[in-house]
Motif scaffolding. Structure first.
Motif, PDB file in Angstrom:
ATOM      1  N   LEU A 203      34.075  57.662 -24.791  1.00 50.55           N
ATOM      2  CA  LEU A 203      34.850  59.399 -25.210  1.00 50.55           C
ATOM      3  C   LEU A 203      35.445  60.154 -24.509  1.00 50.55           C
ATOM      4  N   MET A 204      34.781  60.244 -23.215  1.00 50.37           N
ATOM      5  CA  MET A 204      34.848  61.047 -21.894  1.00 50.37           C
ATOM      6  C   MET A 204      36.094  60.423 -21.456  1.00 50.37           C
ATOM      7  N   SER A 205      36.739  59.321 -21.553  1.00 51.51           N
ATOM      8  CA  SER A 205      37.575  58.635 -20.424  1.00 51.51           C
ATOM      9  C   SER A 205      39.418  59.772 -20.682  1.00 51.51           C
ATOM     10  N   PRO A 206      39.523  59.669 -19.108  1.00 54.30           N
ATOM     11  CA  PRO A 206      41.508  59.906 -19.651  1.00 54.30           C
ATOM     12  C   PRO A 206      42.358  59.203 -20.808  1.00 54.30           C
ATOM     13  N   ARG A 207      41.884  58.362 -20.548  1.00 58.08           N
ATOM     14  CA  ARG A 207      42.657  57.749 -22.178  1.00 58.08           C
ATOM     15  C   ARG A 207      42.477  58.333 -23.233  1.00 58.08           C
ATOM     16  N   THR A 208      41.360  58.723 -24.003  1.00 55.96           N
ATOM     17  CA  THR A 208      41.135  59.046 -24.945  1.00 55.96           C
ATOM     18  C   THR A 208      41.096  60.228 -25.118  1.00 55.96           C
ATOM     19  N   VAL A 209      41.214  61.044 -23.977  1.00 59.27           N
ATOM     20  CA  VAL A 209      42.172  62.329 -24.521  1.00 59.27           C
ATOM     21  C   VAL A 209      43.322  62.464 -24.214  1.00 59.27           C
ATOM     22  N   ALA A 210      43.791  61.792 -22.932  1.00 59.75           N
ATOM     23  CA  ALA A 210      45.410  61.875 -23.214  1.00 59.75           C
ATOM     24  C   ALA A 210      45.542  61.170 -24.438  1.00 59.75           C
ATOM     25  N   ALA A 211      45.589  61.005 -25.512  1.00 59.12           N
ATOM     26  CA  ALA A 211      45.580  60.429 -27.047  1.00 59.12           C
ATOM     27  C   ALA A 211      45.530  60.956 -28.064  1.00 59.12           C
ATOM     28  N   HIS A 212      44.861  62.179 -28.157  1.00 56.67           N
ATOM     29  CA  HIS A 212      44.937  63.326 -29.225  1.00 56.67           C
ATOM     30  C   HIS A 212      45.458  64.299 -28.773  1.00 56.67           C
ATOM     31  N   PRO A 213      46.389  64.292 -28.025  1.00 57.68           N
ATOM     32  CA  PRO A 213      47.000  66.150 -27.491  1.00 57.68           C
ATOM     33  C   PRO A 213      47.331  67.193 -28.626  1.00 57.68           C
ATOM     34  N   LEU A 214      47.909  66.391 -29.867  1.00 57.14           N
ATOM     35  CA  LEU A 214      48.611  67.145 -30.408  1.00 57.14           C
ATOM     36  C   LEU A 214      47.252  67.552 -31.735  1.00 57.14           C
ATOM     37  N   ARG A 215      46.174  66.904 -31.946  1.00 61.91           N
ATOM     38  CA  ARG A 215      44.992  67.071 -32.881  1.00 61.91           C
ATOM     39  C   ARG A 215      44.334  68.268 -31.892  1.00 61.91           C
ATOM     40  N   ASP A 216      44.323  67.929 -30.534  1.00 65.85           N
ATOM     41  CA  ASP A 216      43.469  68.699 -29.753  1.00 65.85           C
ATOM     42  C   ASP A 216      44.134  70.592 -29.532  1.00 65.85           C
ATOM     43  N   SER A 217      45.834  70.730 -29.483  1.00 61.98           N
ATOM     44  CA  SER A 217      46.378  71.361 -29.788  1.00 61.98           C
ATOM     45  C   SER A 217      46.551  72.386 -30.900  1.00 61.98           C
ATOM     46  N   MET A 218      45.921  71.585 -32.490  1.00 64.74           N
ATOM     47  CA  MET A 218      45.892  72.686 -33.383  1.00 64.74           C
ATOM     48  C   MET A 218      44.490  72.932 -33.504  1.00 64.74           C
ATOM     49  N   THR A 219      44.133  72.527 -33.145  1.00 60.91           N
ATOM     50  CA  THR A 219      42.114  72.726 -32.787  1.00 60.91           C
ATOM     51  C   THR A 219      41.851  74.541 -31.730  1.00 60.91           C
ATOM     52  N   MET A 220      43.178  74.130 -31.212  1.00 61.45           N
ATOM     53  CA  MET A 220      43.069  75.297 -30.473  1.00 61.45           C
ATOM     54  C   MET A 220      43.787  76.116 -30.715  1.00 61.45           C
ATOM     55  N   LEU A 221      44.762  76.321 -31.417  1.00 61.02           N
ATOM     56  CA  LEU A 221      45.563  77.227 -32.611  1.00 61.02           C
ATOM     57  C   LEU A 221      44.654  77.762 -33.684  1.00 61.02           C
ATOM     58  N   ARG A 222      44.110  76.932 -34.169  1.00 61.40           N
ATOM     59  CA  ARG A 222      43.158  77.715 -34.837  1.00 61.40           C
ATOM     60  C   ARG A 222      42.168  78.876 -34.179  1.00 61.40           C
TER      61      ARG A 222
END
Length: 269
Positions: free
Chosen positions: A4-23
């Motif tokens: 869950l905390m690996s860089p690969r996992t973090v980098a795999a969902h930039p769009l989803r994370d950006s939408m969360t921060m936008l909300r």
């Protein structure tokens, strides 16, 4: 380190994370609307002030007469760009507040894309500013602004404003990250929201300015964007200002993006 905390996992969902921060940022704007209201409120006050108090006097410097109605057509493009500049204030303050209060430090411990934090601020600010632009344009039409532009010219003007909004917002994010306090962040973006629009062709022709101020006003980016908007909205020629505006906006966007990424990569305060 878990998957869950690996860089690969973090980098795999930039769009989803950006939408969360936008909300997150849009929810903050809804709960604390005072800064958002000021983005449209101040330009509207400036528009009414310059049209109804100074409009008749300032129109004499435009040549050809026309009185207040001619000055409305002249000043509205500058007021629209000033609205974009006003949108940088809440953005810089919000970014600096997140840094100062340790919110960013907590985000760093979570399995999210680091870039999403800044992208959320930028996209949220652009959305709010574009809404403010629509409100200011509505007021301008209500008090007598008339345009000879067609649908294509209006869409082009909206595109120029969106590009300018993106550029100034990224610059404001970088200034917010570089500022030690929210008050300092608010002061840092003051030239974008107030000073540079006045030292441009937004309110009076640059030919009416003296000496070195005229030279600075003629070649600074705000004048180029204002002249592009004025040409598009009034149906007149924009000449070389069109591609210069795009070039300025892209250059400022790149500057703000690179600066903000480097500031954000440093250890949080």
């Amino acid at each position: 380190m878990s998957d869950l905390m690996s860089p690969r996992t973090v980098a795999a969902h930039p769009l989803r994370d950006s939408m969360t921060m936008l909300r997150r940022n849009l929810l903050h704007a809804r709960r604390y609307p005072s800064m958002t209201i000021s983005v449209a409120g101040m330009p509207v006050i400036m528009l009414l002030l310059f049209v109804y108090v100074f409009g008749t006097a300032l129109s004499s410097g435009l040549g050809g007469g026309g009185g207040r109605s001619a000055y409305i057509a002249y000043v509205v493009p500058g007021i629209l760009l000033m609205t974009v500049g006003s949108g940088t204030v809440p953005t810089a303050v919000a970014v600096c507040t997140d840094m100062a209060e340790g919110v960013v430090a907590r985000f760093r411990t979570m399995a999210i894309s680091r870039s999403s934090v800044l992208v959320g601020h930028v996209v949220g600010s652009v959305i709010q500013t574009m809404i403010s632009l629509a409100l200011v344009a509505g007021v301008a039409l209500a008090i007598g602004f008339r345009s000879d532009a067609g649908a294509v010219e209006w869409l082009a003007a909206a595109g120029v404003l969106a590009l300018a909004c993106c550029a100034l917002t990224w610059l404001a994010v970088a200034m917010g990250l570089a500022s030690p306090t929210p008050e300092a962040a608010s002061n840092a973006v003051l030239p974008l929201s107030f000073l540079l629009p006045f030292i441009s062709s937004a309110f009076v022709p640059v030919d009416a300015m003296p000496g070195w101020i005229r030279w600075f006003a003629e070649y600074q980016p705000f004048t180029t964007v204002v002249e592009t908007l004025r040409g598009l909205l009034t149906g007149t020629e924009i000449g070389h200002n069109g591609w210069l505006s795009v070039a300025w906006c892209l250059a400022i966007t790149l500057l703000g993006f690179v600066w903000s990424q480097r500031r954000f990569a440093r250890d949080p305060r």
